[in-house]
Design an enzyme around this catalytic site. Structure first.
Site, mmCIF file in Angstrom:
data_model
loop_
_atom_site.group_PDB
_atom_site.id
_atom_site.type_symbol
_atom_site.label_atom_id
_atom_site.label_comp_id
_atom_site.label_asym_id
_atom_site.label_seq_id
_atom_site.Cartn_x
_atom_site.Cartn_y
_atom_site.Cartn_z
ATOM 1 N N TYR A 3 0.839 -1.198 0.000
ATOM 2 C CA TYR A 3 0.000 0.000 0.000
ATOM 3 C C TYR A 3 0.876 1.251 0.000
ATOM 4 O O TYR A 3 1.848 1.315 0.757
ATOM 5 C CB TYR A 3 -0.892 0.026 1.253
ATOM 6 C CG TYR A 3 -2.316 -0.379 0.954
ATOM 7 C CD1 TYR A 3 -3.050 0.292 -0.014
ATOM 8 C CD2 TYR A 3 -2.925 -1.420 1.647
ATOM 9 C CE1 TYR A 3 -4.348 -0.076 -0.299
ATOM 10 C CE2 TYR A 3 -4.227 -1.796 1.369
ATOM 11 C CZ TYR A 3 -4.942 -1.113 0.387
ATOM 12 O OH TYR A 3 -6.222 -1.474 0.112
ATOM 13 N N GLU A 51 -0.542 4.864 -0.383
ATOM 14 C CA GLU A 51 -1.334 6.078 -0.550
ATOM 15 C C GLU A 51 -0.459 7.319 -0.437
ATOM 16 O O GLU A 51 0.372 7.428 0.474
ATOM 17 C CB GLU A 51 -2.437 6.171 0.510
ATOM 18 C CG GLU A 51 -3.643 5.326 0.192
ATOM 19 C CD GLU A 51 -3.625 4.013 0.924
ATOM 20 O OE1 GLU A 51 -2.501 3.502 1.192
ATOM 21 O OE2 GLU A 51 -4.711 3.506 1.226
ATOM 22 N N ASP A 65 -7.417 13.721 -24.785
ATOM 23 C CA ASP A 65 -7.356 12.315 -24.391
ATOM 24 C C ASP A 65 -6.593 11.590 -25.506
ATOM 25 O O ASP A 65 -7.125 11.357 -26.587
ATOM 26 C CB ASP A 65 -8.788 11.788 -24.259
ATOM 27 C CG ASP A 65 -8.843 10.305 -23.912
ATOM 28 O OD1 ASP A 65 -7.822 9.622 -24.062
ATOM 29 O OD2 ASP A 65 -9.927 9.838 -23.506
ATOM 30 N N THR A 75 -4.417 6.180 -21.686
ATOM 31 C CA THR A 75 -4.155 4.846 -21.171
ATOM 32 C C THR A 75 -2.690 4.549 -21.488
ATOM 33 O O THR A 75 -2.061 5.254 -22.276
ATOM 34 C CB THR A 75 -5.019 3.780 -21.867
ATOM 35 O OG1 THR A 75 -4.834 3.902 -23.279
ATOM 36 C CG2 THR A 75 -6.483 3.927 -21.527
ATOM 37 N N LYS A 78 -2.261 0.823 -24.951
ATOM 38 C CA LYS A 78 -2.650 0.722 -26.360
ATOM 39 C C LYS A 78 -1.381 0.853 -27.210
ATOM 40 O O LYS A 78 -0.492 0.011 -27.108
ATOM 41 C CB LYS A 78 -3.722 1.772 -26.679
ATOM 42 C CG LYS A 78 -5.013 1.561 -25.865
ATOM 43 C CD LYS A 78 -6.100 2.508 -26.301
ATOM 44 C CE LYS A 78 -7.424 2.212 -25.626
ATOM 45 N NZ LYS A 78 -7.650 2.947 -24.382
ATOM 46 N N ARG A 135 -1.913 -2.467 -18.694
ATOM 47 C CA ARG A 135 -3.232 -1.843 -18.629
ATOM 48 C C ARG A 135 -3.200 -0.785 -17.519
ATOM 49 O O ARG A 135 -2.914 -1.088 -16.369
ATOM 50 C CB ARG A 135 -4.239 -2.944 -18.297
ATOM 51 C CG ARG A 135 -5.679 -2.610 -18.506
ATOM 52 C CD ARG A 135 -6.480 -3.898 -18.653
ATOM 53 N NE ARG A 135 -6.161 -4.528 -19.918
ATOM 54 C CZ ARG A 135 -6.643 -4.141 -21.115
ATOM 55 N NH1 ARG A 135 -7.489 -3.146 -21.204
ATOM 56 N NH2 ARG A 135 -6.285 -4.751 -22.217
HETATM 57 N N1 DSN Z 1 -11.964 0.203 -24.954
HETATM 58 C C1 DSN Z 1 -11.208 1.266 -25.552
HETATM 59 C C2 DSN Z 1 -11.066 1.104 -27.007
HETATM 60 O O1 DSN Z 1 -11.146 -0.010 -27.466
HETATM 61 O O2 DSN Z 1 -10.867 2.070 -27.712
HETATM 62 C C3 DSN Z 1 -11.770 2.587 -25.212
HETATM 63 O O3 DSN Z 1 -12.081 2.635 -23.866
#
Ligand code: DSN
Length: 418
Positions: free
Chosen positions: A50, A52, A197, A224, A227, A233
Site C-alpha cells: 500500500y 497512498e 485524451d 491509457t 494501447k 493496462r
Molecule cells: N476500450 C477502448 C477502445 O477499445 O478504444 C476505449 O475505452
C-alpha cells in the site's frame, strides 16, 4: 509455474488465452502485447504494498522502493511527452478522465467533447455515463464523415454559446489527425482549458510518428498506457507546465477518487516507458502507420467505404454494412472464426444499433509489434475482405483460418523490444 499445480482451472484458462493470442491476429486497435519485462513487473511483489500518497509524502511506511519506482515512471513519462508533470497512478483511461473532470470542474460546468458516434469516447460525455449527471457535455462532430474534417466553425459557435470550461480533443474511433491549433484557439477564445485524451495515439506521439498536442499549447493530456504505448493496462494524466493544475490533478486522483495506487502496475509503466524511450520505438511507431496505410489501400481498391476516407493513424473504421451488406456484428463473428480479432463499431450517425452497428474498427499496433510489414498487412486485409464476401462458405473460411494460423505462427509475439 506454481499456478499450474495450485489452480488448474485458472491456469488452463490463462494457457488457452496465450494460445489464442499466439495463433490468431489481433486487430483491435486498442490492444497490444507487452514485453516479458513488463509482465514480470506486473507479477512482482509490488502488488503487496500500500502506498497512498505520492513519492516522499506517503501515509504508510515501507516506501523505500515504491518511491523509486514511481519516480522513474514519472520522469520517463515527462521525458516521453515533453511536459512538466505526470501522475502515473490512474488505474486506467476512464478513471483518469473522471479524475481530470473533478480536478478542473465544478458540478454543472460544461465540457465540449467529440460525439461518440463520430469517434469520441463514453467518458467524453455519453448520456449512459454517470458523468452526465454531474457535468454538462456538449458536442462537436465531423463536418463530412468522408473526409473526417471536424466542423471547427460549428465548434467555435457552440463554444461561444455554451462557454465550456474544458475543450476536449481525443477519440477512440477516429482515423485522422486533429487540427490542434484550432482546438487551442477555440479554448483560449472562450477561456477554457485545452485537454486531449491521447489514449489511442499515445504511442504514436511518444514514438514521434504523430504530433504532440503539448507543442500546440494543450494544457493537459489524459491517456491509457496499454494501447499504442505498449505498456501495462493503466492510465496517466500529464500536465504541460502549470504546477497549480498538476496539484489539482494529484489531489483528485488521491485522496479524491482512488485509494492506494497499484504499484506493480506503476512498475510495469516505468518499464514500458523505458522501452518507449529506446530508439527502436520510433521505428515501431512509424511502421504502425505504414501498415495501416497498406490496409487502407486494399480496402480502397475493394471499394469499401472508410470513415474519414481512410487513415492517418493506426486505425480504420470501415462501413461494411453499407459497402458489403454485412453487419458489424456478423463481420466481427465471421472474422473471429478465421482467427482475426477486431470489433464491431458504430459509424457516424449510424442508423443501426450499437450491438449490431454498420461498421468494424481495426488497426495495426499489435500486428506491428509482431513485426508484420506492409506485405503481410496487405495480405491480412485481402483475407479479411475475402472472408466477408464468403461469410457462409465453410471451405473458404477453413482455408483462410489455416493461412492466418501459419502467418501468426511465423511472426511470434516478441518477448523483448530493446
Ligand atoms: N476500450 C477502448 C477502445 O477499445 O478504444 C476505449 O475505452
Amino acid at each position: 509455474m506454481y499456478i499450474e499445480k495450485q489452480d488448474k482451472e485458472v491456469a488452463e484458462a490463462i494457457a488457452g488465452e496465450a494460445e489464442r493470442q499466439a495463433e490468431g491476429l489481433e486487430l483491435i486497435p486498442s490492444e497490444n502485447y507487452v514485453s516479458k519485462a513488463v509482465l514480470e513487473a506486473l507479477g512482482s511483489v509490488l502488488t503487496n504494498k500500500y502506498s497512498e500518497g505520492y513519492p516522499g509524502a506517503r501515509y504508510y511506511g515501507g516506501q523505500l522502493y515504491t518511491d523509486v519506482v514511481e519516480n522513474i515512471a514519472r520522469d520517463r513519462a515527462k521525458q516521453l511527452f515533453n511536459c512538466s508533470f505526470a501522475n502515473v497512478q490512474p488505474l486506467s483511461g476512464a478513471p483518469a478522465n473522471v479524475a481530470m473532470y473533478f480536478a478542473l470542474l465544478q458540478p454543472g460546468d460544461t465540457v465540449l467533447g467529440m460525439d461518440l458516434s463520430h469517434g469520441g469516447h463514453l467518458t467524453h460525455g455519453h448520456p449512459v455515463t454517470y458523468l452526465t449527471k454531474i457535468f454538462n457535455f456538449v458536442r462537436y462532430k465531423m463536418k463530412d464523415a468522408n473526409t473526417g474534417e471536424i466542423d471547427y466553425d460549428e465548434m467555435l459557435e457552440v463554444a461561444k454559446r455554451e462557454k465550456p470550461k474544458i475543450v476536449l480533443a481525443g477519440y477512440s474511433a477516429y482515423s485522422r489527425e486533429l487540427d490542434y491549433e484550432k482546438f487551442v484557439a477555440i479554448a483560449r477564445e472562450v477561456g477554457a482549458l485545452a485537454v486531449m485524451d491521447i489514449a489511442h495515439i499515445a504511442g504514436l506521439i511518444a514514438g514521434k510518428a504523430a504530433k504532440n498536442p503539448f507543442d500546440y499549447g494543450f494544457d493537459l493530456m489524459t491517456t491509457t498506457t496499454h494501447k499504442t504505448l505498449r505498456g501495462p493496462r493503466g492510465g496517466m494524466i500529464l500536465t504541460r507546465e502549470s504546477e497549480e493544475i498538476a496539484k489539482k490533478i494529484d489531489k483528485s486522483i488521491f485522496p479524491g477518487f482512488q485509494g492506494g495506487p497499484h504499484m506493480h502496475q506503476i512498475a510495469g509503466k516505468a518499464v514500458a516507458f523505458g522501452e518507449a524511450l529506446h530508439p527502436s520505438f520510433q521505428t515501431y511507431a512509424a511502421q504502425i502507420l505504414k501498415n495501416a496505410k497498406a490496409m487502407e489501400k486494399v480496402f480502397r481498391e475493394a471499394n469499401i467505404r472508410m470513415l474519414g476516407g481512410g487513415t492517418s493513424n493506426h486505425l480504420i473504421l470501415a462501413d461494411v454494412f453499407g459497402s458489403l451488406g454485412v453487419t458489424g456484428k456478423e463481420a466481427e463473428t465471421v472474422l473471429d472464426e478465421v482467427g482475426i480479432t477486431l470489433n464491431k463499431n458504430a459509424i457516424a450517425d449510424d442508423t443501426r444499433k450499437p450491438m449490431d452497428p454498420s461498421g468494424i474498427r481495426f488497426g495495426t499496433p499489435a500486428i506491428t509489434t509482431r513485426k508484420f510489414g506492409e506485405k503481410e498487412c496487405t495480405r491480412v486485409a485481402e483475407l479479411m475482405i475475402e472472408t466477408l464476401k464468403n461469410k457462409d462458405d465453410a471451405a473458404v473460411k477453413g482455408r483462410i483460418r489455416e493461412e492466418i494460423r501459419s502467418l501468426a505462427l511465423a511472426f511470434p509475439i516478441p518477448e523483448s523490444f530493446v
